[in-house]
Write a protein that holds these residues in place. Structure first.
Motif, mmCIF file in Angstrom:
data_model
loop_
_atom_site.group_PDB
_atom_site.id
_atom_site.type_symbol
_atom_site.label_atom_id
_atom_site.label_comp_id
_atom_site.label_asym_id
_atom_site.label_seq_id
_atom_site.Cartn_x
_atom_site.Cartn_y
_atom_site.Cartn_z
ATOM 1 N N LEU A 21 0.829 -1.202 0.000
ATOM 2 C CA LEU A 21 0.000 0.000 0.000
ATOM 3 C C LEU A 21 0.864 1.253 0.000
ATOM 4 O O LEU A 21 0.544 2.252 -0.647
ATOM 5 C CB LEU A 21 -0.945 0.000 1.203
ATOM 6 N N SER A 22 1.975 1.197 0.737
ATOM 7 C CA SER A 22 2.856 2.361 0.776
ATOM 8 C C SER A 22 3.443 2.643 -0.592
ATOM 9 O O SER A 22 3.450 3.794 -1.050
ATOM 10 C CB SER A 22 3.992 2.149 1.783
ATOM 11 N N LEU A 82 -1.062 11.669 -0.381
ATOM 12 C CA LEU A 82 0.126 10.976 0.112
ATOM 13 C C LEU A 82 0.152 11.021 1.634
ATOM 14 O O LEU A 82 0.378 10.013 2.308
ATOM 15 C CB LEU A 82 1.385 11.625 -0.471
ATOM 16 N N VAL A 83 -0.124 12.200 2.176
ATOM 17 C CA VAL A 83 -0.123 12.367 3.630
ATOM 18 C C VAL A 83 -1.199 11.488 4.270
ATOM 19 O O VAL A 83 -1.029 10.936 5.339
ATOM 20 C CB VAL A 83 -0.343 13.858 3.993
ATOM 21 N N LEU A 84 -2.302 11.376 3.550
ATOM 22 C CA LEU A 84 -3.425 10.582 4.046
ATOM 23 C C LEU A 84 -3.122 9.087 3.962
ATOM 24 O O LEU A 84 -3.401 8.315 4.879
ATOM 25 C CB LEU A 84 -4.633 10.902 3.165
ATOM 26 N N ASN A 85 -2.529 8.682 2.843
ATOM 27 C CA ASN A 85 -2.395 7.251 2.564
ATOM 28 C C ASN A 85 -1.192 6.591 3.212
ATOM 29 O O ASN A 85 -1.253 5.414 3.551
ATOM 30 C CB ASN A 85 -2.348 7.013 1.047
ATOM 31 N N LEU A 86 -0.098 7.328 3.365
ATOM 32 C CA LEU A 86 1.093 6.685 3.925
ATOM 33 C C LEU A 86 0.864 6.192 5.354
ATOM 34 O O LEU A 86 1.127 5.039 5.651
ATOM 35 C CB LEU A 86 2.294 7.632 3.848
ATOM 36 N N PRO A 87 0.367 7.047 6.260
ATOM 37 C CA PRO A 87 0.134 6.531 7.621
ATOM 38 C C PRO A 87 -1.005 5.523 7.658
ATOM 39 O O PRO A 87 -1.021 4.629 8.494
ATOM 40 C CB PRO A 87 -0.262 7.777 8.424
#
Lengths: 318, 500
Positions: free
Chosen positions: B108-109, B368-373
């Motif tokens: 996912l990352s 990106l900020v939403l999906n990485l964590p």
């Protein structure tokens, strides 16, 4: 939050099966009304269905009309879906010429008689367009060229309005066009811009941007009279150019078949309110449509007339 | 251009626009997550809610839904092998295998990172040369499309493991055969529909793939008996440095392939993701890992589909021609706000166009900020015992299929292809070539019919089209190249031996 709403709206489509109410006196739909759009989201029929649904809601306060795209088979899937709702006053369909051309093709099990004509509200014309560097300056040029050479024209589907008009021109003038099949009007614009086809027939709303920028040139319109919209008023009709062909696409509403008198009366009255809403007028203006109203039995008569005119055109040569 | 960019950011960075950009990408992520509910439907459904907005605000939000869905579609692909979007089908192949090995977080990352990089690359290209690119893409007609489809078909080899070429080929042919169901484009006559109205438009691709991948997998797992839930430590959920560096090339190639295909009106992100996967397997040093959880197999298609989604705006903004189904709905939205899309848009509405483009940057950063964590969090879902997951996946699949067009036919397609998927797994038949055959087969036939019609029944028209010829040549090289190389190297070795 918005996404949740979208999910709920779509899941709601699963849950809802509300039946028409039968209170005393005047009939009113109970629960949500479904407006079927027999074509995919984004096309002219979709815009029509969504505008008419919004206008219906405005004209009949308290009414909820949910739009449902059931595309496939050049519209056949959507009409077949409505066929199964016989007698249910809660189902409408955003209709246009496919309701006549599909049965004439012999590939579907329904005819216009299976549905209840509610209203014809607008007409959408066609413009023959070429790329700006094309040698053709008029529709007559195109016909003359086709007499001695191969002229490629785009076709947005076997039952599309463009195919009907090109066939009418062929039958009147004796020429033959080389048809290149596409899947929608949206595919025709890049094809004619890129020189893949020489001529295409498109609705004004589909090409107004390219005509204004000069990338495409309009040759003639297939309406009976010239457009009054200033963007298109300089374009001559095909008849003016000596080609005796005129054909327009109508846009309107059908209800499911087998409705009783009160249900029909309700929808006719509701449709009459539609034409007075700001939503409806904006839709006309945005898409360069011509307001052309016929209700109930008048609409039924109109459908019969167009059907008669269309039959010899769409009949496959044996 | 710099002035335009500054103006664009100025327009996009107002609090209201920022807020709706965030709402858009968040909604897009959720819409992408739900199988069946794609970005096209999502935008069409939410469009009326934005009618009271300023045009720029509305378009920023709607576009956010579109590219947000490209991120969201990956999540279910990886976790439960149920692609949320058609463009994420390929990701399910290696992404799901990674998840089974406890690397869901990494998959996912890398999908989020790849999507982000691809978005930035394609945006820079879009801003720098959308109009000239759009003009070039117009020259790309049916003969060129035909060549690209042939190229696409040659990548089939990439979708089957080394020992199973024949099975892969057989499945691809089956896919092409299934693609012939429906109304024939040239004559308008129905083929193999058995009088059924729903089959007139052919086998619906998304439903077929939900059946094959999601339902088929569940049935297969049930037969295998209770699978162990994947217990990965939190540390294992993070992407490693090695995985990152392995993905660099894949992301770069995926971005370029996606951008190029996305520029062409009509060719979509689905095809781009398939081609990127095929190319990646060709060039990768880890060929054997493909199909068993190669991280490149996630990075390449995910970069490609996001690049294609952005590049779809090239014909849309520069020429007023929809690049795909979702941009077609967006073009409709332009008109509703009283903006005339077309070649003059860049000149007449600079603030709108550049504001919209600037919002893509902002939106992708937000994603990106939403999906990485969130990636490790989502991966934790796999700790749920499969006994609880199966019914959930089945319900989502069937409800999702129904919600595509509110038609029971879709549910039956999912059901039937679920059974097909089960038996394919049981007999070890690869599914991706079938899906590729189904997608490319229909496009191939259409391009073939159009090319033939353009030439009045004569296919030699291809000889007059240099671009088409070049792509055909590339396809031939890809097909014959490896064998030729082997032949040459054997000869060389042979000669060396004789010389000694």
């Amino acid at each position: 939050m918005r996404a949740l709403l979208a999910a709920v709206l779509l899941l709601g489509a699963v849950a809802c099966g509300a039946d028409a109410g039968t209170a005393d006196g005047a009939w009113k739909p109970r629960g949500d009304v479904r407006m079927i759009v027999p074509f995919a989201a984004g096309g002219g029929s979709d815009l029509a269905g969504r505008a008419l649904a919004a206008a219906l809601e405005k004209a009949q306060p308290g009414l909820t009309v949910t739009v449902e795209n059931r595309d496939g088979g050049s519209g056949a899937v959507g009409y077949s879906g409505l066929l199964g709702k016989k007698g249910n006053g809660n189902y409408l369909i955003a209709t246009e010429n496919a309701i006549l051309s599909l049965p004439l093709s012999g590939q579907v099990s329904f005819t216009r008689e299976d549905f209840t004509p509610v209203a014809k509200l607008a007409e959408d014309g066609g413009i023959l367009v070429v790329k700006q560097d094309s040698p053709y300056k008029s529709c007559t040029d195109v016909v003359n060229a086709a007499k001695s050479a191969r002229v490629t024209v785009g076709m947005s589907g076997a039952y599309g309005v463009d195919n009907v008009i090109f066939t009418m021109i062929e039958q009147k003038t004796g020429v033959t066009f080389q048809r290149v099949p596409f899947e929608s009007g949206g595919e025709l614009v890049p094809a004619v811009l890129g020189g893949q086809i020489q001529v295409a027939l498109l609705n004004p709303g589909e090409v107004v941007g390219q005509l204004r920028s000069g990338d495409l040139r309009g040759l003639c319109v297939t309406t009976d009279e010239r457009y009054t919209y200033p963007e298109f008023s300089s374009l001559a009709t095909a008849k003016e150019q000596g080609i005796d062909v005129s054909y327009v696409q109508f846009r309107g509403i059908l209800a499911a078949g087998g409705l009783d008198e009160r249900e029909r009366a309700y929808w006719e009255a509701a449709a009459k309110g539609v034409a007075r809403t700001a939503e409806f007028q904006k839709w006309l203006k945005d898409n360069y449509l011509r307001q052309a109203e016929l209700y109930g039995d008048d609409f039924r008569t109109y459908l019969g007339q167009v059907d008669t005119a269309l039959a010899p055109v769409l009949k496959k040569p044996s | 251009m710099l002035d335009n960019l500054i103006m664009g950011f100025g327009a996009a960075l107002t609090p209201v626009n920022l807020l709706w950009c965030f709402v858009g990408v968040l909604a897009g992520t959720v819409i992408g997550l739900l199988p069946g509910l794609g970005s096209t439907t999502g935008v069409a459904v939410l469009l009326p809610l934005t009618l009271s907005f300023e045009p720029l605000t509305a378009l920023i939000m709607l576009a956010g839904i579109y590219y947000g869905a490209q991120y969201g579609g990956t999540i279910t692909s990886v976790l439960i092998s149920t692609p949320g979007e058609a463009a994420s089908v390929v990701t399910a192949i290696d992404g799901y295998q990674m998840a089974r090995r406890g690397r869901a977080g990494a998959a996912l990352s890398i999908a989020a990172i790849g999507s982000f990089v691809a978005a930035i690359v394609s945006l820079v290209l879009l801003m720098a040369m959308a109009p000239p690119f759009a003009r070039l893409a117009l020259g790309f007609g049916p003969p060129e499309n035909l060549a690209v489809m042939v190229l696409g078909l040659t990548t089939i080899v990439s979708f089957s493991s080394a020992g199973a070429r024949l099975r892969g080929l057989a499945m691809a042919v089956l896919g092409i055969l299934l693609a012939t169901v429906g109304v024939d484009a040239a004559t308008g006559l129905p083929r193999y529909t058995f009088g059924d109205v729903d089959l007139l438009s052919g086998l619906p691709f998304v439903q077929v793939m939900i059946g094959l991948f999601a339902v088929g997998e569940v049935l297969f797992q049930i037969r295998q008996g209770a699978a162990e839930p994947i217990r990965a430590r939190f540390k294992d959920l993070m992407i490693t440095r090695a995985e990152l560096s392995r993905s660099k090339g894949a992301i770069a190639r995926g971005s370029v392939i996606g951008y190029l295909l996305g520029c062409l009106p009509g060719a979509g992100s689905t095809l781009a993701s398939f081609l990127a996967y095929g190319v990646e397997k060709r060039v990768s040093r880890h060929k054997d890992e493909f199909g068993h959880g190669a991280i490149e197999g996630v990075a390449a298609p995910e970069s490609a589909n996001n690049a294609a989604a952005n590049a779809n705006f090239v014909p849309t903004l520069a020429l007023g021609i929809p690049g795909g189904a979702t941009t077609a709905v967006l073009l409709g939205a332009f008109m509703m706000y009283g903006i005339q899309p077309g070649p003059l848009l860049f000149d007449e509405q600079p603030e709108l166009v550049w504001g919209l483009l600037a919002s893509f940057f902002i939106g992708n950063v937000l994603l990106l900020v939403l999906n990485l964590p969130l990636a490790p969090m989502f991966a934790q879902l796999l700790r749920i015992p499969y006994g609880y997951m199966y019914p959930l996946i089945l319900v989502t699949s069937f409800v999702g299929a129904y919600s595509i067009d509110n038609n029971m036919f879709s549910v039956w397609v999912v059901f039937v292809f679920g059974l097909v998927g089960y038996f394919m797994k049981k007999f070890d038949l690869p599914m991706a070539p079938l899906v590729l055959g189904l997608v490319v087969g229909a496009l191939f036939e259409k391009a073939l019919v159009q090319t033939s019609a353009m030439g009045g029944g004569d296919l030699t028209i291809i000889l007059t089209r240099p671009v088409a010829l070049a792509v055909f040549l590339l396809a031939a090289l890809l097909l014959a190249g490896p064998s030729l190389l082997r032949l040459v190297s054997r000869n060389v070795r042979h000669e060396e031996k004789e010389g000694v």
